[in-house]
Design an enzyme around this catalytic site. Structure first.
Site, PDB file in Angstrom:
ATOM      1  N   TRP A  65       0.830  -1.217   0.000  1.00  0.00           N
ATOM      2  CA  TRP A  65       0.000   0.000   0.000  1.00  0.00           C
ATOM      3  C   TRP A  65       0.859   1.259   0.000  1.00  0.00           C
ATOM      4  CZ3 TRP A  65      -5.129   1.573   0.142  1.00  0.00           C
ATOM      5  CH2 TRP A  65      -5.370   2.885   0.591  1.00  0.00           C
ATOM      6  N   ASP A  68      -0.118   9.017   0.528  1.00  0.00           N
ATOM      7  CA  ASP A  68       0.376  10.378   0.317  1.00  0.00           C
ATOM      8  C   ASP A  68       1.873  10.490  -0.046  1.00  0.00           C
ATOM      9  OD1 ASP A  68      -2.014  10.404   1.682  1.00  0.00           O
ATOM     10  OD2 ASP A  68      -1.373  11.809   3.227  1.00  0.00           O
ATOM     11  N   SER A 128       1.925  11.774   7.405  1.00  0.00           N
ATOM     12  CA  SER A 128       2.444  12.720   6.410  1.00  0.00           C
ATOM     13  C   SER A 128       3.102  13.962   6.999  1.00  0.00           C
ATOM     14  CB  SER A 128       1.321  13.148   5.480  1.00  0.00           C
ATOM     15  OG  SER A 128       0.983  12.062   4.664  1.00  0.00           O
TER      16      SER A 128
END
Ligand SMILES: *[C@@H]1O[C@H](CO)[C@@H](O)[C@H](O)[C@H]1NC(C)=O
Ligand SMILES: *[C@@H]1O[C@H](CO)[C@@H](O)[C@H](O)[C@H]1NC(C)=O
Ligand SMILES: *[C@@H]1O[C@H](CO)[C@@H](O)[C@H](O)[C@H]1NC(C)=O
Ligand SMILES: *[C@@H]1O[C@H](CO)[C@@H](O)[C@H](O)[C@H]1NC(C)=O
Ligand SMILES: *[C@@H]1O[C@H](CO)[C@@H](O)[C@H](O)[C@H]1NC(C)=O
Ligand SMILES: *[C@@H]1O[C@H](CO)[C@@H](O)[C@H](O)[C@H]1NC(C)=O
Length: 580
Positions: A65, A68, A128
């Site tokens: 997976w 961002d 992020s």
């Protein structure tokens, strides 16, 4: 001409233009399928039969997976991209900062993950964040950690060895966490994430914003610091908007009002505008406003007419989320990265072993009108172009469909422009048609119009059982012509189990005085389209069953009543990039 019958579901009165085009490699018969694949076998590096949807020149890790993009930057001439990554599987999970580097933004070398959960303050995930280049060209990363109590806090990491241009090892600050939700500051512990690149104010101090919300008022919380370690929350957010929900991945940067160049994040002044982008968690879309930034009061005011809600300007009107820009100081441009999600199920992701790709990096700048941004794929991507095919200037009659042969249509770059003469024949735009996506789904490629639909059929199977249509329609509005740009996925696959939503955008181009241009980057399961030289962009994911690898075709079509001129069409096969 036998195969024409199968085209009729698409075009009421199909006419294949049986003209020939002179190519570098000899004459290919446009519209005739026999001669099409002559040059293809050698250039497409065949994707595994089990992996028809893996891309060949988009950034993706070998498996698992990805979401961002994080901390993009250039350091000592090397481009860095970090990204949210689950080491354990193709589904969301505990996130690390995976890391790759490049000298050209096209070919990428993987490294060990740069930041992984290890401390109280990030043990439940390293989420992020952004890179900032500090004084003396030292990079620093601010990222969100999810702590043991599942609260979101902001942390600092710096390179271990500044002599290493690949910045392989990162060290977390002993002062972490640097910003945290407390009873005093009223920040919600589950809505405090994604620090931006920091910038320097007129007092020499650093400023950064963090995405948040309070009672559904989305906001960009401001912090200041003298030393990048001790951060103090400002009294008011940089900007907020009622009822917009959580703001993820804010991005705040200057753009030049004078020239299409990029600016360092700390630049401000009379010929500078600022852009605030937020990723709206509710709608999963990236919206931006253009405005002015007062660096003394730390306030941002969008220009009148800029809307920062679901009806505002978007970078991309298809699938495109959690984007982030950086200033490329080597080439004086600002570059935009974004995560492109799958449109298929988690079960499919598990079967194929991966999920998520990054869009082709885009250069972005302020349009001459000052009202919107313009985006264009980085120039470097053009070095993958090969086998150029050009169509001669011609008119495409209403109802015609014309194959563009001689390229690897599943792995291609296409640039086309259209010229429309009798504009007065445009359909009248009903004043209630204000939602372009709705209009595109109501008037898909198979719905005949007057001026349009005309455009490209990409990722098309031989008999056109499958195709993705990227096209324009021109309407007569109140006091001007209105151009609609659509990406219609409704027939992209004979398999009905995936999301095939049709996307649409209005395009601020005046067809009286300008040609309508379209560029589309095609890469097996992604179709990225740039209308009007990058004024409106639409990205779609597609999962065809028949239009796979060499079974894929490209056409230009016109399903409107009126003819349209195609003064120029160039298409290229794209070589495979070396990615991770
Ligand atoms: C730092 O990186 C440089 C360049 O890669 C390398 O030559 C040097 O050995 C590294 N220093 C340490 C302490 O690892
Ligand atoms: C959020 O709304 C609730 C109910 O309206 C109110 O009690 C609370 O004080 C509000 N919180 C903030 C931070 O404004
Ligand atoms: C952090 O900065 C604030 C505001 O400038 C200051 O009041 C405080 O003393 C600083 N704390 C430390 C530990 O340096
Ligand atoms: C936002 O909401 C607050 C509280 O509900 C209200 O006082 C304010 O007027 C609203 N602002 C706008 C711009 O709608
Ligand atoms: C991811 O794709 C799914 C299915 O198409 C969609 O519902 C969701 O909104 C998408 N999320 C993002 C971030 O694009
Ligand atoms: C159609 O999609 C479903 C779910 O995405 C998948 O399981 C199935 O294998 C697909 N069928 C074909 C023919 O690709």
């Amino acid at each position: 001409m036998a195969k024409l019958s199968s085209l009729l579901h698409l075009l009421a009165a199909s006419v294949v233009l049986a003209i020939s085009v002179l190519l570098g490699h000899g004459v290919l018969h446009v519209g005739a399928s026999r001669s099409v694949h002559r040059n293809l076998q050698t250039t497409v590096e065949s994707t595994s039969a089990m992996q028809p949807y893996r891309t060949s020149y988009h950034f993706q890790p070998p498996s698992n997976w990805m979401n961002d993009p994080n901390g993009p930057m250039i350091y000592k001439g090397i481009y860095h991209l970090f990204y949210q990554y689950n080491l354990l599987g193709p589904v969301p999970g505990h996130k690390v900062w995976a890391h790759s580097t490049s000298t050209d933004l096209v070919n990428w070398t993987p490294h060990v993950p740069a930041i992984v959960p290890s401390e109280e303050y990030d043990v439940n995930g390293c989420w992020s964040g952004s890179a900032t280049i500090l004084q003396e060209h030292k990079p620093a990363i601010l990222y969100t950690g999810v702590n043991r109590q599942n609260q979101q806090v902001q942390n600092l990491a710096v390179p271990k060895n500044l002599s290493d241009p690949y910045l392989i090892e990162w060290v977390k600050s002993p002062q972490n966490p640097l910003m945290e939700p407390t009873a005093m500051n009223m920040i919600s512990p589950d809505s405090f994430r994604d620090p931006t690149t920091a910038w320097v104010g007129p007092d020499g101090g650093w400023r950064v914003i963090i995405g948040s919300q309070s009672n559904r008022t989305g906001m960009a919380i401001s912090y200041r610091s003298e030393d990048f370690v001790n951060w103090t929350k400002a009294e008011h957010p940089l900007y907020s908007a009622n009822d917009t929900g959580m703001w993820e991945c804010p991005d705040f940067f200057p753009v030049s009002a004078q020239a299409p160049v990029g600016l360092d994040t700390s630049i401000n002044g009379p010929n500078v505008k600022h852009v605030l982008k937020v990723s709206l968690s509710d709608s999963q879309h990236d919206y931006y406003t253009i405005g002015t930034y007062n660096s003394v009061t730390d306030t941002y005011v969008p220009v009148e007419g800029s809307v920062d809600s679901n009806s505002g300007l978007r970078y991309d009107y298809g699938k495109y989320y959690a984007s982030k820009t950086f200033f490329d100081s080597k080439n004086n441009r600002r570059i935009l990265w974004a995560w492109i999600n799958e449109s298929s199920s988690a079960d499919d992701d598990i079967n194929k072993g991966w999920s998520g790709i990054q869009a082709i990096p885009r250069t972005l700048w302020l349009d001459k009108s000052g009202k919107q941004l313009v985006q264009w794929p980085i120039l470097e991507i053009e070095k993958l172009r090969t086998n150029q095919v050009d169509l001669p200037n011609q008119l495409i009659e209403g109802g015609a469909i014309l194959e563009v042969s001689g390229i690897t249509a599943a792995q291609a770059d296409v640039e086309v422009s259209f010229e429309v003469k009798e504009l007065e024949k445009a359909e009248v735009l009903d004043p209630t048609w204000t939602d372009p996506q709705m209009l595109c789904s109501r008037k898909g490629a198979s719905v005949k119009g007057s001026l349009g639909p005309f455009g490209l059929l990409v990722m098309a199977s031989k008999g056109l059982q499958e195709y993705t249509a990227v096209f324009f329609r021109i309407f007569k509005g109140q006091n001007k012509y209105v151009v609609l740009m659509c990406s219609d996925q409704s027939r992209s696959s004979i398999n009905n189990s995936n999301d095939k939503t049709t996307y649409g955008a209005f395009l601020d181009v005046d067809p009286l005085h300008e040609k309508l241009s379209l560029r589309t980057l095609i890469d097996h399961s992604i179709v990225e389209s740039f209308g009007g030289g990058g004024k409106s962009c639409i990205t779609a994911r597609v999962y065809p069953v028949l239009a796979v690898d060499d079974g894929t075709h490209l056409h230009v079509f016109n399903n409107g009543a009126e003819s349209v001129g195609v003064p120029k069409l160039s298409a290229w096969s794209m070589k495979k990039a070396r990615i991770n």
